[in-house]
Design an enzyme around this catalytic site. Sequence first.
Site, PDB file in Angstrom:
ATOM      1  N   GLY A   1      19.793  71.718   0.069  1.00  9.47           N
ATOM      2  CA  GLY A   1      18.927  72.305  -0.930  1.00  9.47           C
ATOM      3  C   GLY A   1      19.723  73.221  -1.860  1.00  9.47           C
TER       4      GLY A   1
ATOM      5  CG  ASP B   1      24.295  61.280  -5.128  1.00 10.99           C
ATOM      6  OD1 ASP B   1      23.294  61.580  -5.814  1.00 10.99           O
ATOM      7  OD2 ASP B   1      24.931  62.104  -4.456  1.00 10.99           O
TER       8      ASP B   1
ATOM      9  CB  SER C   1      22.569  67.650  -0.292  1.00 12.25           C
ATOM     10  OG  SER C   1      22.358  68.129  -1.598  1.00 12.25           O
ATOM     11  CE1 TYR C   2      24.908  75.473  -1.899  1.00 13.56           C
ATOM     12  CE2 TYR C   2      24.291  76.132   0.318  1.00 13.56           C
ATOM     13  CZ  TYR C   2      24.884  76.421  -0.897  1.00 13.56           C
ATOM     14  OH  TYR C   2      25.462  77.648  -1.103  1.00 13.56           O
TER      15      TYR C   2
ATOM     16  CG  HIS D   1      21.648  63.264  -2.984  1.00 11.79           C
ATOM     17  ND1 HIS D   1      22.922  63.704  -3.246  1.00 11.79           N
ATOM     18  CD2 HIS D   1      21.002  64.297  -2.393  1.00 11.79           C
ATOM     19  CE1 HIS D   1      23.050  64.959  -2.839  1.00 11.79           C
ATOM     20  NE2 HIS D   1      21.905  65.340  -2.317  1.00 11.79           N
TER      21      HIS D   1
END
Length: 443
Positions: free
Chosen positions: A90, A364, A186-187, A416
């Site tokens: 996130g 992505d 991701s994060y 992603h």
Amino acid sequence: MVFYTLTYFGLLSVSHVSGTRHGQIPTTKLNSFSSDDLVTNLPGQPNLDFQHYAGYITVNESNGRALFYWFYEALTLPDDKPLVLWLNGGPGCSSVGYGATQEIGPFIVDGHARELRFNPYSWNREANMLFLESPVGVGFSYSNTTSDYRKIGDDFTANDAYAFLQNWFQKFPSYRARIFYIAGESYAGKYVPELASLIQNKNRDPSKHINLRGILLGNPETCDADDWQGILDYAWSHAIVSEETHKTIKESCDFYSSNPWNDDCGSEYRSNRVMLRGASNMMPRIMGGYDPCLDDYAKMYYNRPDVQKALHVSDGYLLKNWSICNMDIFNGWLWSESKESVLPIYKDLIAAGLKIWVYSGDTDGRVPVLSTRYSLNSLGLPITRAWRPWYHQKQVAGWVQEYKGLTFATFRGAGHAVPIFKPSESLAFFSAFINGQSPPFQR
């Protein structure tokens, strides 16, 4: 510190597992030390042959800070298989709402029937899977001390996740010495190495030892400068932005400088930001045919009184307000600190002998394969096995290159959240990682 907006999309996998009556679990093996968190009557649950647990682990007694987890034993032979912690990023997004519900968990939310469908490509076929909603303020995780929410950042998150693990092992002591991996996307490309580094440092105390063997990272945010450069170059190379736009931003922005976001750069990048983000993420959604309402399905499901009661987060009357992402955290309003790069941590983990695998969906646009390649190239690692295709079911699944201390692979045609787009390939890749094999390089 830069924050982005994204929405994941899911895949409804339809299957059936026999062995017990609808919604029940086998009773042959109950762990008395964790029986309070055993999930026994989850609404809409398909038949299953494994146990799963959910509930809270307190990470700070004085502040009343607790993190929510959901743990699935391996589908078969759980005592012989490793433990894997999965983290979504996130920052501020739920590992239950995304990883467990839409990607690699055994249950996929079916919003139309308000039930759960068994995921035939769940990663608990290969490992015992632990999903954590982190930091506080994400999903069901909370603090009774308001000031905690003003401290949230990378270090705060890593320390709470470490405290969670230590306390979780007290509830599940048979996993204390189990082979352990951390995975995320991701994060979580920052969460995972930071937590791994903290574990390595704390392992100097034998009483706190965690048997960490490696990390697995999907489309990870790694180095802010490389990530931004990769987004720009990916958008240009895929004809999403014009030659003029690409040139203007390149001339205005030096992402590797001490002050990359000068006035000219900020205005140029912001003026094209919607185009970069929106268009680059749209292609795989259209091609994949995924249900764009899965986030809403998850929200409806986890805010049901009977579901919250089954997961031990409420009594079914005084409900928790669950959302798939905490937008105050996501947009940076409650995020106090973020490391510009975790590449120095990579170097330390490689030197310590940990296994590191990194993978990228090659369509992505959010954390493009270019961003990851820029970051990994800067490590200067010797190549031990050259760039080559890897295969799944006699088809090219992507490409892979092995370095001394790190393996990098791509997934052909994946966006992603790779397991959403390529569930079968993702499970095969995860199996190779867990079993100490290279991705298959023969048809």
